[in-house]
Motif scaffolding. Sequence first.
Motif, mmCIF file in Angstrom:
data_model
loop_
_atom_site.group_PDB
_atom_site.id
_atom_site.type_symbol
_atom_site.label_atom_id
_atom_site.label_comp_id
_atom_site.label_asym_id
_atom_site.label_seq_id
_atom_site.Cartn_x
_atom_site.Cartn_y
_atom_site.Cartn_z
ATOM 1 N N GLU A 113 0.808 -1.217 0.000
ATOM 2 C CA GLU A 113 0.000 0.000 0.000
ATOM 3 C C GLU A 113 0.846 1.273 0.000
ATOM 4 O O GLU A 113 0.406 2.296 -0.528
ATOM 5 C CB GLU A 113 -0.929 0.009 1.234
ATOM 6 C CG GLU A 113 -1.771 -1.242 1.384
ATOM 7 C CD GLU A 113 -2.699 -1.473 0.207
ATOM 8 O OE1 GLU A 113 -3.104 -0.482 -0.436
ATOM 9 O OE2 GLU A 113 -3.006 -2.654 -0.088
ATOM 10 N N LYS A 114 2.027 1.261 0.598
ATOM 11 C CA LYS A 114 2.864 2.460 0.684
ATOM 12 C C LYS A 114 4.182 2.216 -0.038
ATOM 13 O O LYS A 114 4.750 1.119 0.046
ATOM 14 C CB LYS A 114 3.124 2.846 2.132
ATOM 15 C CG LYS A 114 1.876 3.274 2.896
ATOM 16 C CD LYS A 114 1.260 4.537 2.300
ATOM 17 C CE LYS A 114 0.024 4.961 3.067
ATOM 18 N NZ LYS A 114 -0.606 6.169 2.493
ATOM 19 N N VAL A 120 3.416 8.905 5.499
ATOM 20 C CA VAL A 120 2.434 8.055 6.176
ATOM 21 C C VAL A 120 2.097 8.678 7.518
ATOM 22 O O VAL A 120 2.895 9.400 8.114
ATOM 23 C CB VAL A 120 2.959 6.617 6.372
ATOM 24 C CG1 VAL A 120 3.255 5.962 5.043
ATOM 25 C CG2 VAL A 120 4.196 6.598 7.253
ATOM 26 N N GLU A 121 0.906 8.373 7.985
ATOM 27 C CA GLU A 121 0.466 8.771 9.315
ATOM 28 C C GLU A 121 0.384 7.530 10.192
ATOM 29 O O GLU A 121 0.326 6.406 9.694
ATOM 30 C CB GLU A 121 -0.901 9.455 9.248
ATOM 31 C CG GLU A 121 -0.924 10.735 8.416
ATOM 32 C CD GLU A 121 -0.088 11.838 9.029
ATOM 33 O OE1 GLU A 121 0.076 11.836 10.276
ATOM 34 O OE2 GLU A 121 0.405 12.698 8.273
ATOM 35 N N ASP A 124 -1.623 4.075 9.396
ATOM 36 C CA ASP A 124 -1.843 3.804 7.973
ATOM 37 C C ASP A 124 -1.422 2.373 7.627
ATOM 38 O O ASP A 124 -0.435 1.855 8.153
ATOM 39 C CB ASP A 124 -1.041 4.775 7.110
ATOM 40 C CG ASP A 124 -1.673 6.158 7.050
ATOM 41 O OD1 ASP A 124 -2.782 6.314 7.605
ATOM 42 O OD2 ASP A 124 -1.072 7.062 6.456
ATOM 43 N N HIS A 275 0.513 -2.107 9.946
ATOM 44 C CA HIS A 275 0.215 -0.678 9.988
ATOM 45 C C HIS A 275 1.425 0.099 10.510
ATOM 46 O O HIS A 275 2.277 -0.441 11.231
ATOM 47 C CB HIS A 275 -0.995 -0.415 10.876
ATOM 48 C CG HIS A 275 -2.246 -1.094 10.413
ATOM 49 N ND1 HIS A 275 -3.173 -0.501 9.584
ATOM 50 C CD2 HIS A 275 -2.722 -2.352 10.657
ATOM 51 C CE1 HIS A 275 -4.165 -1.336 9.344
ATOM 52 N NE2 HIS A 275 -3.921 -2.475 9.985
ATOM 53 N N GLN A 279 4.165 8.420 12.391
ATOM 54 C CA GLN A 279 4.132 9.192 11.156
ATOM 55 C C GLN A 279 5.548 9.334 10.610
ATOM 56 O O GLN A 279 6.530 9.164 11.330
ATOM 57 C CB GLN A 279 3.543 10.573 11.416
ATOM 58 C CG GLN A 279 4.418 11.452 12.296
ATOM 59 C CD GLN A 279 3.895 12.865 12.403
ATOM 60 O OE1 GLN A 279 2.821 13.171 11.900
ATOM 61 N NE2 GLN A 279 4.656 13.731 13.044
#
Length: 472
Positions: A113-114, A120-121, A124, A275, A279
């Motif tokens: 996803e990233k 990113v936070e 996430d 996750h 951040q």
Amino acid sequence: MMHPHSTAQSRLHSLSLVLCLALSAAYLGACSQSEHEDHEDHEAEHDEHEADQDSHGVVELTASQLSAAGVEVLEVGPGEILEQLTLSAVVAANMDAVQHVNPRVPGIIISIEKHLGEQVEKGDLLCTLASVDLGAAAAECLRAKALVSSAEKSLEQSRALFELRIDTSTRVMDGAVASNQAIFDLEQELQAKGVSTVRPLIEAERTLKNSILERERVLTDLAAKRDEKLLESMVDLREKRILATASENRLLALGVEPAGLNQSSDLVRGIYRIHAAQQGIVSARHITPGEFVNGMSELYTIQDLSSVWIVASAYETDLRHIRVGQRAFVHLNAFPDLQLWGEVSMVEYEIDRATRAVGVRIELDNQQLDSWPEQFPLRPGMFGRVEVVTSRRQAEVCVPESAIVHGDDGDAVFVETAKGVFERRAVKVRGGIHAVVEVLVGLKAGDRIAASRTFMLKSIERQAELGGGHSH
């Protein structure tokens, strides 16, 4: 008597002598006049040379010239001088804000996803993997919870059944005791009237006592069986609860929250979502879809660049001048006109064997800059320098560095002796930071000097020297 020819020759000789004397006198007069004029010219040149010597180092400007030149004049006085130690430095990531992302279970990467460079936070979703071990752990947790629930129900059912049996037995035994009590009371009444003999009374009394004892025995036996059975059920329930807690803790150790776990949950199918714990910026990504990973695999590196470290290198010979808490001014090659400041937060404890230097750390907030409005402009790896303020002292005369004129014959300043008139004066200075220096010799408090654009005054002075005229 003289010869006539001889007399004529004598007169001619006398005339020639007079003519020669007249020419000599004229020549001498002319020479005297020439020497006098040469002497006057020499004195005039001497006076002009002396005047030039007197005007050397003096620049005169009209009000309009002074305004056009933009020369700033200020009155010098006392001030604080900061002494510094200049060190080479590099921007580094704040290692207290770096997260290395590793999976807690082995599995296969099924989605990403990233990606590199993305922000990113906290919370996430980074990636998803399929894990057989996670599916087994989730199934075991569900089984343990089901066994706990079953044991709890069994315990409640056993307690209810025993309470019912005890209640029923109590009513039966109480009925028997009441019946025997009535017979005993009747025999006592008949005995009192003399209608019956003693033997029936004794039998009735014995029967009553036996029924009471039987009731106590039966009820006591039922209570003992109940307690034994319930104790066994409670022990079994406690063991199952321990197993259920252990299975939940295992899921927690895998980073999975067991609350809400059910048969339709993705966890039972081994779907493991990873996750972000903080951040930051994805500074590294080491996975591809379909790749097998385990607990030793580093999936991502996330750096929180809201603050960075400036790590300066101090040689061991300079260490005695450095203290935690000293103010430090940071200059970066990428932003030559920018000055940042902070404080020394740490002096490292180990000297590099190759460079013989020790790291000196300054932590800075990484805020946007006017000169480069990108997010997190201070990037790890940037080079620069750090000026550590090692001491402070009060000086009687301080001037800006821009006022100092550097030349082969030493340092000097232009002192304003009258409006628009500047005299070059030699000075001896001692350096500081922030473009402020201390003047040890040559100035006193209250003197007015040219503080800026002194190069123009120097240029005008130089032109005057080359042209032989005054510095106008």
